[in-house]
Enzyme design. Structure first.
Site: not given
Length: 467
Positions: A70, A133
């Protein structure tokens, strides 16, 4: 097993901007501790100050869980809190490095900064892996995304566990091959005042979007949501209230402050909140024109009239934006009605004009001003104030008028010098005070590698192109 005792180090990869970071992890019999993101230390070590706004955690039960590939329109700081991953990144940005692949393993003692537009994927190598993240934009369904198939033959990622043997979503398996991927373009530059002289000069720049007050009102209540602001890397404010004499009237004063200060304040807030570089075009009118030599960027402002006061106030607001360029210029000449074209028209009609001879400065052609602004942005020059005008000798308006007459084949002796006071003596209505010295020192912009074009030569080229 997590490696303890590493020094904080940053390592580049074949993908520009993709940085591997070894993290100090401190452990004993109780467990371990690390600073997963520490802005001051990490920026000092060479990481960009990317400004995270959201922290996400993906917990993975089984070995072999595989996610990706992605690419999103924001930067991402990837690490793990527990376990270990095999990470794979593919550059899906438009450009020469499109399709470049980098892989590495990440445990709690290692992290990676993934720049906007680089495809991100991973495969867990241990059970109970907590993948974490930080991103510098909030997720949005309207953002521009791109995806690549995990099994793409061109990328040829050497997954430790074959994809046929792992947990992977049907959606990830259905992503396109590299040949069918839509690359993510760079962040755009937004130009305010796109129909003005400078805005028109910026029309040939790449990845630029233009707007006018009709399409973006800085005073609107919904300004914060009027654009996906994180899609822009820079805003060039080429719009301003510039009717210097009208600004001395009651109505004009309000309009000048509204455009040059209130609107600029709203724009500065947008830039600061979204990590955008703000380029703001300022004026020689912030000075009183009494200095004996050229004005430098550090000279104190002393505006004489309302217009100059609003420009000085706008400059002070823009200076609070962490990433800003204040570009001070003078005597701007571009498309549309301007002094040079007026003098050329008078010469053609055989009119002998009276022209001010006690105001001194240099012409600035909009193509040069636009080039200087794009140079500051493309070279990531130090933020701050820069003077930008044409180069060479300074001239009076009367000198320039005579040059126009001469270059268009007419007698320059028809131009008569008058003082500023004499010129405006018979003007009805208010007259804004003008700085007599508008010469700006160009040393700082030259130190960045940009060379100003000689103003006399630029004038000759402009007239030749207009004939």
């Amino acid at each position: 097993m997590t490696e303890f005792g590493k020094a904080l180090t940053v390592t580049e990869t074949p993908i520009p901007g993709l940085l591997v970071v070894d993290l100090p992890v401190h452990g004993d019999s109780r467990g371990w501790f690390k600073e997963n993101w520490q802005r001051e230390k990490m920026v000092a070590a060479g990481l960009p100050d990317f400004g995270p706004v959201q922290n996400n955690i993906s917990f993975n039960d089984e070995v072999g869980t595989t996610r990706g590939i992605h690419a999103e329109p924001w930067d991402k700081w990837v690490s793990v809190a527990t376990g270990k991953i095999f990470g794979a990144w593919v550059d899906l940005r438009a450009g020469e490095t499109f399709g470049t692949v980098f892989t590495t393993e990440i445990d709690p003692s290692r992290a990676i900064l993934v720049p906007r537009g680089v495809g991100n994927s991973y495969q867990t190598l241990e059970a109970d892996t907590a993948y974490t993240y930080l991103v510098n934009d909030h997720w949005s369904p309207d953002a521009e995304y791109s995806f690549l198939n995990l099994a793409d033959e061109t990328a040829a990622i050497a997954w430790p566990i074959p994809l046929a043997d792992v947990e992977v979503s049907p959606k990830d398996l259905a992503h396109p091959r590299l040949a069918d991927v839509t690359p993510i373009g760079p962040k755009k530059i937004l130009v305010l005042g796109g129909a003005g002289q400078l805005g028109l000069a910026l029309r040939d720049a790449e990845h630029v979007e233009y707007t006018t007050r009709d399409t973006l009102d800085l005073r609107a209540d919904d300004l914060a949501t009027a654009r996906r602001w994180r899609d822009y890397r820079a805003i060039i404010n080429a719009a301003a209230y510039t009717a210097v004499d009208l600004a001395e009237t009651d109505e004009g004063r309000g309009d000048a402050w509204s455009s040059n200060v209130t609107g600029v304040t709203a724009l500065a807030r947008i830039a600061a909140e979204n990590g955008i570089t703000l380029v703001h075009v300022s004026s020689d009118y912030v000075f009183d024109g009494t200095k004996a030599g050229p004005y430098t960027e550090s000279d104190p402002v002393r505006p004489l009239g309302v217009y100059g006061q609003t420009k000085a106030a706008g400059d002070a607001v823009v200076a609070t934006v962490p990433r800003h360029y204040i570009v001070r210029t003078s005597w701007v000449i571009g498309e549309g009605r301007n002094f040079v074209r007026t003098m050329a028209s008078l010469a053609e009609r055989g009119i002998s004009p009276r022209v001010v001879g006690d105001q001194i400065g240099r012409l600035t052609f909009t193509e040069d001003l636009a080039a200087a602004i794009l140079h500051l942005l493309s070279t990531s020059a130090p933020y701050g104030v820069y003077n930008v005008t044409g180069g060479g000798e300074s001239r009076s308006w009367a000198d320039i008028a005579r040059a126009v007459y001469r270059l268009t084949g007419h007698d320059p002796s028809g131009v008569t010098d008058v003082t500023t006071t004499e010129y405006f003596a018979d003007q009805a209505g208010p007259v804004a005070p003008r700085p007599l010295n508008s010469v700006l020192d160009l040393g700082r912009i030259q130190a960045t590698g940009w060379t100003p074009r000689d103003a006399d030569a630029a004038l000759e080229a402009y007239l030749a192109a207009s004939s």
